[in-house]
Design a protein around this motif. Structure first.
Motif, mmCIF file in Angstrom:
data_model
loop_
_atom_site.group_PDB
_atom_site.id
_atom_site.type_symbol
_atom_site.label_atom_id
_atom_site.label_comp_id
_atom_site.label_asym_id
_atom_site.label_seq_id
_atom_site.Cartn_x
_atom_site.Cartn_y
_atom_site.Cartn_z
ATOM 1 N N GLU A 10 0.850 -1.197 0.000
ATOM 2 C CA GLU A 10 0.000 0.000 0.000
ATOM 3 C C GLU A 10 0.885 1.247 0.000
ATOM 4 O O GLU A 10 1.680 1.454 0.917
ATOM 5 C CB GLU A 10 -0.907 -0.037 1.246
ATOM 6 C CG GLU A 10 -1.308 1.289 1.855
ATOM 7 C CD GLU A 10 -2.169 2.180 0.971
ATOM 8 O OE1 GLU A 10 -2.766 1.674 -0.003
ATOM 9 O OE2 GLU A 10 -2.200 3.386 1.230
ATOM 10 N N THR A 11 0.773 2.058 -1.063
ATOM 11 C CA THR A 11 1.532 3.323 -1.108
ATOM 12 C C THR A 11 0.641 4.444 -1.660
ATOM 13 O O THR A 11 1.135 5.326 -2.347
ATOM 14 C CB THR A 11 2.773 3.192 -2.038
ATOM 15 O OG1 THR A 11 2.319 2.879 -3.363
ATOM 16 C CG2 THR A 11 3.749 2.154 -1.570
ATOM 17 N N THR A 16 4.145 4.012 3.623
ATOM 18 C CA THR A 16 4.665 2.927 2.793
ATOM 19 C C THR A 16 4.460 1.673 3.632
ATOM 20 O O THR A 16 5.172 1.453 4.613
ATOM 21 C CB THR A 16 6.183 3.114 2.530
ATOM 22 O OG1 THR A 16 6.414 4.477 2.167
ATOM 23 C CG2 THR A 16 6.680 2.177 1.452
ATOM 24 N N SER A 17 3.456 0.869 3.274
ATOM 25 C CA SER A 17 3.099 -0.259 4.133
ATOM 26 C C SER A 17 3.123 -1.561 3.337
ATOM 27 O O SER A 17 2.521 -1.666 2.268
ATOM 28 C CB SER A 17 1.707 -0.021 4.723
ATOM 29 O OG SER A 17 1.360 -1.047 5.602
ATOM 30 N N VAL A 81 -1.901 -5.187 -4.504
ATOM 31 C CA VAL A 81 -1.383 -3.813 -4.464
ATOM 32 C C VAL A 81 -2.514 -2.820 -4.719
ATOM 33 O O VAL A 81 -3.388 -3.062 -5.540
ATOM 34 C CB VAL A 81 -0.228 -3.653 -5.494
ATOM 35 C CG1 VAL A 81 -0.664 -3.964 -6.920
ATOM 36 C CG2 VAL A 81 0.383 -2.260 -5.431
ATOM 37 N N THR A 82 -2.493 -1.691 -3.970
ATOM 38 C CA THR A 82 -3.486 -0.632 -4.228
ATOM 39 C C THR A 82 -3.139 0.043 -5.542
ATOM 40 O O THR A 82 -2.024 0.546 -5.710
ATOM 41 C CB THR A 82 -3.427 0.495 -3.168
ATOM 42 O OG1 THR A 82 -3.353 -0.075 -1.884
ATOM 43 C CG2 THR A 82 -4.617 1.414 -3.269
ATOM 44 N N LEU A 91 1.083 5.944 -5.922
ATOM 45 C CA LEU A 91 0.555 4.651 -6.378
ATOM 46 C C LEU A 91 1.556 3.960 -7.305
ATOM 47 O O LEU A 91 1.752 2.741 -7.238
ATOM 48 C CB LEU A 91 -0.758 4.855 -7.147
ATOM 49 C CG LEU A 91 -1.978 5.256 -6.322
ATOM 50 C CD1 LEU A 91 -3.111 5.725 -7.234
ATOM 51 C CD2 LEU A 91 -2.463 4.087 -5.458
ATOM 52 N N LEU A 92 2.214 4.786 -8.132
ATOM 53 C CA LEU A 92 3.132 4.233 -9.127
ATOM 54 C C LEU A 92 4.275 3.454 -8.465
ATOM 55 O O LEU A 92 4.716 2.421 -8.986
ATOM 56 C CB LEU A 92 3.702 5.388 -9.973
ATOM 57 C CG LEU A 92 4.474 5.010 -11.214
ATOM 58 C CD1 LEU A 92 3.569 4.275 -12.200
ATOM 59 C CD2 LEU A 92 5.032 6.291 -11.876
ATOM 60 N N VAL A 93 4.712 3.912 -7.298
ATOM 61 C CA VAL A 93 5.813 3.225 -6.613
ATOM 62 C C VAL A 93 5.370 1.819 -6.203
ATOM 63 O O VAL A 93 6.078 0.828 -6.443
ATOM 64 C CB VAL A 93 6.293 4.030 -5.373
ATOM 65 C CG1 VAL A 93 7.360 3.266 -4.606
ATOM 66 C CG2 VAL A 93 6.799 5.403 -5.798
ATOM 67 N N GLY A 94 4.171 1.715 -5.628
ATOM 68 C CA GLY A 94 3.656 0.403 -5.227
ATOM 69 C C GLY A 94 3.464 -0.511 -6.420
ATOM 70 O O GLY A 94 3.814 -1.699 -6.398
#
Ligand code: KG4
Ligand code: ZN
Length: 362
Positions: A10-11, A16-17, A81-82, A91-94
């Motif tokens: 989840e980001t 940052t989880s 992933v969200t 969101l892009l990082v996750g």
């Protein structure tokens, strides 16, 4: 039956989880969870700054994944992933890390909607078979207040309880009954806290000040019930009442005393929890549900938890005939569900996977 395990990422905003969640076909439980919270970095700006959020996610995602451990990741069944909604750069990082892990470990990816996982956060650490349907749930966050009716898809059984297997086979019908027309309640907590003088994060700060506050005529702000749109929510009017009050004080060169700050926090919080709770209860009466529930970041608020609990448990005639066109008599006690831990109220990776598995099985 073999336990199912997932890696959840989840980001979407400022946490940052990453976690590993188990499902033993009865209960979802958290095996490991690591979260990097960006509170201190955004604190100085009094707001979540999107560019800073995405940069911090990029910096923190690998250490958080390492804390989970590659060996543990190797043995999960899938990756959730969200993917929406949220800050695009965050969101892009996750999504990127999920894709990398998918390529490396060859695990399926499940894309999850943030709002739906606020609904399923209720299922964490709780036996499905304990949950009574139909259920009416109000999710209240920084970005939305949404009211959902959750029903079983079949009607043959007299038994109102539902087994976990049935839920994960997608036998739930989720219908949206109402939504945010302007500022969400969490956003309003945030903005009011900033107006009366405290930096980010604000929601819990209002609650702390309210503990020292009292009812005060001067701050008895109007409640916005929206009689014609009884299942929708509007909190920007409340925010403006407070904004105008402070602006007028500034014109007269007055500043708020410490007690006035606490009194505003108290009266503001009472206003929000009463509107949220009574709308939920009365929608529950109208739809004749068996149980009601609250979730989302604002459901971490102890005063809301206590207030809605009292309303749900005590048969009573609701005072303040609002919203006008809904039933008044509360004829039975509703079952009330709240996320079991406050951690499950706010955004976290554990809920992602619960949503992920329910979605996957549909
Ligand atoms: O669900 P969440 O973690 O993130 C979003 O999806 O927005 O909710 C965050 C919101 C924020 O507006 C925050 O002020 C509010 O939840 N919040 C609270 C409390 N803890 C978090 N509001 C009132 N009382 C709290 N204790
Ligand atoms: Zn949220």
């Amino acid at each position: 039956m073999k336990k199912m395990r997932t890696l959840a990422i989840e980001t979407s905003c400022d946490d940052t989880s990453v976690g590993i969640i188990n499902f033993d076909w009865e209960v979802f439980s958290v095996e490991k969870i690591f979260t990097y919270t960006q509170v201190k970095e955004h604190n100085i700006y009094w707001w979540v700054v999107p560019e800073i959020a995405s940069r911090l996610h990029s910096d923190q995602i690998i250490p958080v994944i390492e804390a989970i451990g590659f060996e543990a990741i190797q043995s999960v069944d899938n990756i959730s992933v969200t993917t929406h909604p949220g800050l695009p750069g965050s969101l892009l990082v996750g999504e990127t890390i999920a894709t990398l892990l998918w390529e490396y470990f060859k695990k399926p990816i499940i894309e999850v909607n943030h709002v739906i996982w606020h609904i399923v956060s209720l299922f964490l650490d709780r036996k499905f078979s304990e949950i009574v349907f139909p259920l009416l749930i109000l999710t209240v966050s920084g970005g939305h207040n949404d009211l959902y009716l959750v029903e079983k898809k079949w009607t043959t059984s007299k038994e109102e309880k539902i087994e976990s297997n049935e839920i994960i086979r997608g036998n739930l019908k989720i219908k949206k009954l109402g939504t945010t027309l302007d500022d969400a309640a969490g956003e309003c907590f945030d903005k009011v806290a900033r107006m009366i003088g405290w930096p980010y994060p604000w929601g819990a700060w209002i609650w702390q000040q309210a503990l020292k506050g009292n009812f005060n005529d001067k701050f008895d702000f109007n409640r916005i019930w929206l009689s014609k749109k009884a299942f929708d929510f509007s909190f920007s009017g409340l925010k403006w009442q407070i904004h105008t009050l402070i602006k007028n004080m500034t014109k007269d060169e007055k500043t708020l005393t410490e007690q006035e700050i606490c009194d505003i926090a108290y009266n503001f919080q009472e206003n929000v929890v009463e509107v949220l709770s009574k709308k939920l209860l009365r929608a529950g009466m109208l739809h004749q549900v068996k149980s009601i529930a609250i979730s989302g970041g604002v459901s971490a608020n102890d005063r809301w938890r206590e207030y809605v609990n009292e309303l749900a448990k005590n048969k009573q005639r609701l005072k303040n005939n609002q919203p006008k066109n809904l039933p008044l008599d509360h004829e039975r006690n509703f079952e009330l569900y709240k996320p079991i831990k406050k951690l499950y109220s706010t955004d976290n990776s554990a809920m992602i996977w619960v949503a992920g598995i329910i979605k996957e099985r549909k």
